[in-house]
Write an enzyme that holds these catalytic residues in place. Structure first.
Site, PDB file in Angstrom:
ATOM      1  N   ASN A   1       0.943  -1.089   0.058  1.00 15.73           N
ATOM      2  CA  ASN A   1       0.008   0.055   0.056  1.00 15.73           C
ATOM      3  C   ASN A   1       0.800   1.287  -0.191  1.00 15.73           C
ATOM      4  O   ASN A   1       1.443   1.561   0.914  1.00 15.73           O
ATOM      5  CB  ASN A   1      -0.876  -0.057   1.239  1.00 15.73           C
ATOM      6  CG  ASN A   1      -1.913   1.366   1.359  1.00 15.73           C
ATOM      7  OD1 ASN A   1      -1.816   2.047   0.570  1.00 15.73           O
ATOM      8  ND2 ASN A   1      -2.217   1.709   2.437  1.00 15.73           N
ATOM      9  N   TRP A   2       1.305   1.828  -1.097  1.00 12.52           N
ATOM     10  CA  TRP A   2       2.042   3.015  -1.383  1.00 12.52           C
ATOM     11  C   TRP A   2       1.297   4.239  -0.759  1.00 12.52           C
ATOM     12  O   TRP A   2       2.171   5.235  -0.602  1.00 12.52           O
ATOM     13  CB  TRP A   2       2.252   3.060  -2.711  1.00 12.52           C
ATOM     14  CG  TRP A   2       3.102   2.310  -3.492  1.00 12.52           C
ATOM     15  CD1 TRP A   2       3.712   1.336  -2.696  1.00 12.52           C
ATOM     16  CD2 TRP A   2       3.713   2.273  -4.739  1.00 12.52           C
ATOM     17  NE1 TRP A   2       4.610   0.642  -3.576  1.00 12.52           N
ATOM     18  CE2 TRP A   2       4.511   0.943  -4.850  1.00 12.52           C
ATOM     19  CE3 TRP A   2       3.288   2.853  -5.835  1.00 12.52           C
ATOM     20  CZ2 TRP A   2       5.187   0.909  -6.096  1.00 12.52           C
ATOM     21  CZ3 TRP A   2       4.082   2.654  -7.091  1.00 12.52           C
ATOM     22  CH2 TRP A   2       5.056   1.633  -7.351  1.00 12.52           C
ATOM     23  N   LYS A   3      -0.005   4.161  -0.424  1.00 10.72           N
ATOM     24  CA  LYS A   3      -0.542   5.475   0.252  1.00 10.72           C
ATOM     25  C   LYS A   3      -0.465   6.557  -1.092  1.00 10.72           C
ATOM     26  O   LYS A   3      -0.441   6.315  -2.059  1.00 10.72           O
ATOM     27  CB  LYS A   3      -0.108   5.926   1.719  1.00 10.72           C
ATOM     28  CG  LYS A   3      -0.048   4.414   2.429  1.00 10.72           C
ATOM     29  CD  LYS A   3       0.168   4.920   3.738  1.00 10.72           C
ATOM     30  CE  LYS A   3       0.409   3.814   4.700  1.00 10.72           C
ATOM     31  NZ  LYS A   3      -0.047   3.964   6.245  1.00 10.72           N
TER      32      LYS A   3
ATOM     33  N   HIS B   1      -9.683   1.585   4.786  1.00  8.56           N
ATOM     34  CA  HIS B   1      -8.345   1.597   5.259  1.00  8.56           C
ATOM     35  C   HIS B   1      -8.521   2.498   6.549  1.00  8.56           C
ATOM     36  O   HIS B   1      -9.371   3.662   6.291  1.00  8.56           O
ATOM     37  CB  HIS B   1      -7.414   2.271   4.443  1.00  8.56           C
ATOM     38  CG  HIS B   1      -5.932   2.081   5.005  1.00  8.56           C
ATOM     39  ND1 HIS B   1      -5.395   3.007   5.682  1.00  8.56           N
ATOM     40  CD2 HIS B   1      -4.887   1.120   4.731  1.00  8.56           C
ATOM     41  CE1 HIS B   1      -4.148   2.744   6.118  1.00  8.56           C
ATOM     42  NE2 HIS B   1      -3.799   1.624   5.387  1.00  8.56           N
TER      43      HIS B   1
ATOM     44  N   GLU C   1      -6.831   5.008   7.654  1.00  8.72           N
ATOM     45  CA  GLU C   1      -6.613   6.332   7.244  1.00  8.72           C
ATOM     46  C   GLU C   1      -7.882   7.138   6.585  1.00  8.72           C
ATOM     47  O   GLU C   1      -8.203   8.176   6.965  1.00  8.72           O
ATOM     48  CB  GLU C   1      -5.344   6.492   6.458  1.00  8.72           C
ATOM     49  CG  GLU C   1      -4.180   6.353   7.391  1.00  8.72           C
ATOM     50  CD  GLU C   1      -2.972   5.808   6.563  1.00  8.72           C
ATOM     51  OE1 GLU C   1      -2.919   5.950   5.409  1.00  8.72           O
ATOM     52  OE2 GLU C   1      -1.873   5.112   7.260  1.00  8.72           O
TER      53      GLU C   1
ATOM     54  N   GLU D   1      -5.343  -4.505  10.703  1.00 13.58           N
ATOM     55  CA  GLU D   1      -4.318  -3.686  10.750  1.00 13.58           C
ATOM     56  C   GLU D   1      -4.671  -2.670  11.837  1.00 13.58           C
ATOM     57  O   GLU D   1      -5.666  -1.784  12.014  1.00 13.58           O
ATOM     58  CB  GLU D   1      -4.480  -2.631   9.662  1.00 13.58           C
ATOM     59  CG  GLU D   1      -4.175  -3.379   8.325  1.00 13.58           C
ATOM     60  CD  GLU D   1      -3.660  -2.375   7.210  1.00 13.58           C
ATOM     61  OE1 GLU D   1      -2.438  -2.477   6.783  1.00 13.58           O
ATOM     62  OE2 GLU D   1      -4.356  -1.394   7.064  1.00 13.58           O
TER      63      GLU D   1
ATOM     64  N   GLY E   1       2.305   2.460  10.703  1.00 15.34           N
ATOM     65  CA  GLY E   1       3.349   3.461  10.687  1.00 15.34           C
ATOM     66  C   GLY E   1       4.032   3.940  11.808  1.00 15.34           C
ATOM     67  O   GLY E   1       4.775   4.937  12.124  1.00 15.34           O
TER      68      GLY E   1
ATOM     69  N   SER F   1       3.212  -2.018  10.610  1.00 22.82           N
ATOM     70  CA  SER F   1       4.687  -2.107  10.733  1.00 22.82           C
ATOM     71  C   SER F   1       5.375  -3.379  10.403  1.00 22.82           C
ATOM     72  O   SER F   1       6.313  -3.826  11.128  1.00 22.82           O
ATOM     73  CB  SER F   1       4.917  -1.314  12.310  1.00 22.82           C
ATOM     74  OG  SER F   1       4.593  -0.446  12.322  1.00 22.82           O
TER      75      SER F   1
ATOM     76  N   GLY G   1       2.777  -1.016   4.264  1.00 20.69           N
ATOM     77  CA  GLY G   1       2.836   0.304   3.898  1.00 20.69           C
ATOM     78  C   GLY G   1       4.308   1.000   3.960  1.00 20.69           C
ATOM     79  O   GLY G   1       4.780   0.722   2.806  1.00 20.69           O
ATOM     80  N   GLY G   2       4.565   1.550   4.885  1.00 19.64           N
ATOM     81  CA  GLY G   2       5.797   2.321   4.778  1.00 19.64           C
ATOM     82  C   GLY G   2       7.054   1.376   3.968  1.00 19.64           C
ATOM     83  O   GLY G   2       7.712   1.993   3.072  1.00 19.64           O
TER      84      GLY G   2
HETATM   85  C1  PEP Z   1      -1.055   0.484   6.103  1.00 18.90           C
HETATM   86  O1  PEP Z   1      -1.139   1.519   5.877  1.00 18.90           O
HETATM   87  O2  PEP Z   1      -1.652  -0.382   5.317  1.00 18.90           O
HETATM   88  C2  PEP Z   1       0.314  -0.125   6.770  1.00 18.90           C
HETATM   89  C3  PEP Z   1       0.451  -1.442   7.200  1.00 18.90           C
HETATM   90  O3  PEP Z   1       1.267   0.966   6.914  1.00 18.90           O
HETATM   91  P1  PEP Z   1       2.678   0.393   7.663  1.00 18.90           P
HETATM   92  O4  PEP Z   1       3.314  -0.974   7.171  1.00 18.90           O
HETATM   93  O5  PEP Z   1       3.611   1.703   7.335  1.00 18.90           O
HETATM   94  O6  PEP Z   1       2.479   0.399   9.262  1.00 18.90           O
END
Ligand code: PEP
Length: 248
Positions: free
Chosen positions: A9-11, A95, A97, A167, A173, A212, A233-234
């Site tokens: 997920n590049w956001k 999601h 966010e 999640e 994050g 994470s 994500g990140g």
């Molecule tokens: C996400 O936003 O779906 C996610 C899992 O982010 P991260 O891996 O950065 O915690």
């Protein structure tokens, strides 16, 4: 072949040059024999670039959101058919966010989930509790209500195809992943909830963990019996790191 799915997920990150570097690295190193299955969810403007760049691979493409409407006067929205037109097979729905920053409520998420299923896209329903809810031991109650809110608006049966991404919001994050054991407990609970709809559905539905995930914790997380992969994500923004997470 691995059954684990590793989804990026590049956001709201990336640029044309980022995408072309990323694709070059992935396309030249990835093969299904030595890596888990991959899914990439770029921002809308880069769907076409990612899809063309990865067209000779088995890597799947997904979107980060979908309109709950079919088409028409909905300025700024992107329809299911537009996603399919850009080779998307999957779409993230709900999601955290979007729930917390953009105020998306369960009934809208349910409509988006419905639209995805109706248009033959696989929705990836994101669910999870806040830190406060976890401290109050409300995780199962929250998870149950988030799944029920979706399931109540649609006739799911053993043939329905969707993915759940657990999640925990406090893990996204933050660098603080759930432990594999704690994540496993929640995933087992999610499967138990789905079993109320259909035993076959509970067995066939993939449940991803997100929050994470990185090179150091992915292997252990993915080895748990009810964890079928990860939503990253990140750590998905670094192509070689992402490939390392996806390595079997
Ligand atoms: C996400 O936003 O779906 C996610 C899992 O982010 P991260 O891996 O950065 O915690």
């Amino acid at each position: 072949m691995s059954k684990i799915l590793v989804a990026a997920n590049w956001k709201m990150n990336g640029s044309k040059s980022f995408v072309s570097d990323f694709i070059r690295e992935i396309a030249s190193n990835y093969n299904q024999e030595h890596y888990h299955k991959l899914l990439i969810c770029p921002p809308f403007p880069y769907l076409d670039q990612v899809s063309k760049g990865l067209s000779k691979t088995d890597i799947q493409i997904g979107a980060q959101d979908i309109a709950q409407f079919e088409n028409g006067a909905y300025t700024g929205e992107v329809s299911a058919e537009m996603l399919s037109d850009n080779d998307c097979k999957y779409v993230l729905v709900g999601h955290s966010e979007r729930r917390t920053i953009l105020g998306e409520k369960d009934h809208i998420i349910s409509e988006k989930f419905n639209m995805a299923i109706k248009k033959n896209l696989v929705p990836i329903l994101c669910i999870g509790e806040t830190h406060d809810q976890k401290e109050k031991s409300l995780t199962e109650e929250i998870i149950d209500s988030q799944i029920t809110a979706i399931a109540d608006g649609i006739d799911l049966d053993k043939h329905s195809k969707f993915i759940i991404a657990y999640e925990p919001i406090w893990a996204i994050g933050s660098g603080l992943s759930a432990t594999p054991e704690d994540a496993q407990d929640v995933h087992e609970f999610i499967r138990y909830i789905i079993k109320k709809i259909s035993k076959e559905l509970a067995e066939s539905t993939q449940i991803l963990y997100g929050g994470s995930v990185n090179i150091n914790n992915a292997k252990k997380l993915f080895s748990m019996p009810d964890i079928d992969g990860g939503l990253i994500g990140g750590a998905s923004l670094d192509s070689s790191g992402f490939l390392a997470i996806a390595k079997q």
